[in-house]
Design an enzyme around this catalytic site. Structure first.
Site, short mmCIF file in Angstrom:
data_model
loop_
_atom_site.label_atom_id
_atom_site.label_comp_id
_atom_site.label_asym_id
_atom_site.label_seq_id
_atom_site.Cartn_x
_atom_site.Cartn_y
_atom_site.Cartn_z
N TYR A 1 42.49 44.63 89.40
CA TYR A 1 43.36 44.27 88.26
C TYR A 1 44.78 44.00 88.76
O TYR A 1 45.40 44.89 89.36
CB TYR A 1 43.31 45.44 87.27
CG TYR A 1 44.40 45.51 86.23
CD1 TYR A 1 44.65 44.45 85.37
CD2 TYR A 1 45.16 46.68 86.09
CE1 TYR A 1 45.64 44.54 84.40
CE2 TYR A 1 46.15 46.78 85.12
CZ TYR A 1 46.38 45.70 84.29
OH TYR A 1 47.37 45.80 83.33
N LYS B 1 40.83 48.90 75.39
CA LYS B 1 39.68 48.00 75.56
C LYS B 1 38.51 48.42 74.67
O LYS B 1 37.96 47.61 73.94
CB LYS B 1 39.23 47.97 77.03
CG LYS B 1 40.35 47.80 78.03
CD LYS B 1 41.08 46.49 77.89
CE LYS B 1 42.27 46.42 78.84
NZ LYS B 1 43.01 45.17 78.77
N ASP C 1 39.71 54.80 87.18
CA ASP C 1 40.22 54.19 85.95
C ASP C 1 39.00 53.75 85.15
O ASP C 1 38.30 52.80 85.53
CB ASP C 1 41.13 53.01 86.34
CG ASP C 1 41.72 52.29 85.13
OD1 ASP C 1 41.11 52.35 84.04
OD2 ASP C 1 42.76 51.63 85.27
C1 LIG Z 1 41.74 48.35 84.93
C2 LIG Z 1 42.88 48.41 83.97
N1 LIG Z 1 43.66 49.49 83.97
C3 LIG Z 1 44.71 49.59 83.15
C4 LIG Z 1 45.01 48.58 82.25
C5 LIG Z 1 46.18 48.74 81.31
O1 LIG Z 1 45.73 49.09 80.04
P1 LIG Z 1 46.66 49.63 78.84
O2 LIG Z 1 46.75 48.51 77.86
O3 LIG Z 1 45.95 50.80 78.26
O4 LIG Z 1 47.98 49.99 79.41
C6 LIG Z 1 44.20 47.44 82.20
C7 LIG Z 1 44.51 46.35 81.27
O5 LIG Z 1 44.02 45.25 81.37
C8 LIG Z 1 43.11 47.36 83.09
O6 LIG Z 1 42.29 46.30 83.09
#
Ligand SMILES: Cc1ncc(COP(=O)(O)O)c(C=O)c1O
Length: 470
Positions: A146, A271, A231
């Site tokens: 990411y 998500k 994560d």
């Molecule tokens: C793997 C991953 N971690 C963290 C995040 C960040 O998410 P948040 O909107 O909860 O800050 C994302 C967002 O796309 C993600 O894909």
């Protein structure tokens, strides 16, 4: 003027000038709308889940007290307005951990006292890495990853990311050899390895990690005496087999071992519930010191009391969560199938996947050469001429050119159909000859604003350029 600012504010380790974010900017200048701007750019670079809003809205309409800040008919407006304890609302933490358990098929249990609430997974990841690492330290991450991690893990903490290079030869799985090589690379760069961070299910691959991969990771962190961050922000999006295995399940094998203190989970409702604007995330850790430090640090990004109150009511409704989880998965599965078959008809294949809000798409055959420069050239055509914003593999630090992440859950089925028609027309015209392909597309999109390629290369961040030269 620059010298009056901090080095951290002016350095570019935020990674936000990567092609991943530049594509968003281009989309914002010319966003597609079925009636108002049918020639606009379709946003396929945004991992948002908009497929199940109607379920949330319908729940809300049946629970007007929640929206009106009432509990059992009594107003709790004052209580919520004054609440700002960084430990969070106990009822919310309880409801959140139960939701996390449900998503994992109730095969694991989470203790609400070991959870730290944060403003999304962005804040959770930064806070966690802040607790684990600093300048001179490294976190190993499997590629592709990411793109936001460059900002979240490195910028303010000063830590470095060292890639664990995964390749298409085995479906981008982590191997012992790749882990060892990354560890060695960090050592060669004089960095102290503090941990490994994985995303399971993976963004951008859309795959879940296998039990042997998770066991391999555990063996590695035990041997090297380092941390593991999992994560699991996409854990509720697993729409087909193989079944999902959370790192929490693997931990049961290590009862009372000291490694339990070095494994941490990051979660968020951005998500699974499709609520990125609510900013609700969490760190889960068995390590009391980390939980205590991260709780204090969460003052920098708390979840508002109204949000906690609203979500504790929603998540405590077990009948609702059960239905939501299964219906959302069904919708993701259908949408994923539409994209995969549409691309297949256009002669494009995807990495086989079972989770997430995107596909990892193989466009290697459309490259003019096997280089990242050719990947950027193709990406530029897709953004400006085909008018689809997708994310190039390079922005995810993929080590092979020609892969792209394509999101499918942030639009309507009709918009997806338009996107598929565009890509099919592009591929067909490309096979008739590259020059025709571009001019044909340009005619169809009168408002196309072409930018010279050199400008894009110039604007790419250092890592992207470096990889492009590889
Ligand atoms: C793997 C991953 N971690 C963290 C995040 C960040 O998410 P948040 O909107 O909860 O800050 C994302 C967002 O796309 C993600 O894909």
């Amino acid at each position: 003027m620059r010298s009056l600012l901090s080095g951290k504010a002016t350095c570019n380790s935020h990674g936000q000038d990567s092609s991943y974010f530049l594509g968003w900017q281009e989309y914002e200048k010319n966003p597609y709308d079925q009636t108002r701007n049918p020639q606009g750019i379709i946003q396929m670079g945004l991992a948002e889940n908009q497929l199940s809003f109607d379920l949330l809205e319908s729940w809300l309409s049946k629970n007007p007290d929640v929206a009106g800040f009432k509990r059992n008919g009594e107003s709790i407006f004052r209580e919520l307005a004054l609440f700002q304890d960084y430990h969070g609302l106990p009822e919310f933490k309880k409801a959140l951990v139960q939701f996390m358990e449900e998503i994992r098929g109730n095969k694991v249990s989470f203790d609400p006292d070991k959870i730290v609430l944060t403003a999304g997974a962005t804040s959770a990841n930064e806070t966690l890495i802040f607790c684990l690492a600093e300048a001179g330290d490294a976190i190993l991450i499997p590629t592709p990853y990411y793109p936001g991690f460059d900002r979240d893990l490195k910028w303010r903490t000063g830590a470095e990311i060292v890639p664990i290079h995964c390749t298409s030869s085995n479906g981008f799985k982590i191997t012992a050899c790749a882990l060892q090589q990354a560890y060695q690379e960090a050592r060669n760069r004089n960095l102290k390895v503090k941990g490994v961070l994985v995303t399971n299910p993976s963004n951008p691959l859309g795959t879940t990690m296998t039990r042997p991969e998770l066991d391999l990771l555990m063996d590695f962190i035990v041997e090297k005496q380092i941390h593991l961050v999992s994560d699991e922000i996409y854990s509720g999006t697993v729409f087909s087999s193989p079944n999902y295995t959370s790192i929490m399940e693997v931990l049961s094998k290590y009862e009372k071992a000291e490694v339990l203190d070095r494994v941490h989970v990051v979660y968020s409702l951005s998500k699974d519930l499709g609520l990125p604007g609510f900013r609700v995330g969490a760190i889960y850790s068995n390590n009391d010191t980390i939980v205590a430090a991260a709780t204090k640090m969460s003052s920098f990004g708390l979840v508002s009391s109204q949000t906690q109150y609203f979500l504790s009511a929603l998540l405590s409704d077990k009948k609702f969560t059960k239905k939501y989880i299964s219906e959302n998965k069904k919708r993701l599965k259908n949408r994923h199938a539409s994209l995969v078959s549409g691309l297949h008809n256009a002669g494009i294949s995807c990495l086989e996947s079972n989770a997430g809000l995107f596909c990892w798409v193989d466009m290697r055959h459309l490259l003019s050469s096997t280089t990242f420069e050719a990947e950027m050239e193709l990406w530029k055509k897709i953004v400006y001429d085909v008018k689809l914003n997708i994310s190039p593999g390079l922005s995810c630090h993929c080590s092979e050119p020609g892969w792209f992440r394509v999101c499918f859950a942030n639009m309507t089925e009709e918009t997806l159909k338009v996107a598929i028609r565009r890509i099919k027309a592009f591929v067909e015209s490309t096979s008739r000859g590259p020059d025709k392909a571009i001019s044909g597309q340009r005619c169809a999109n009168v408002s196309s604003r072409k930018k010279p390629f050199s400008k894009w290369v110039f604007r790419l961040p250092f890592q992207d350029r470096e990889a492009g030269e590889r």
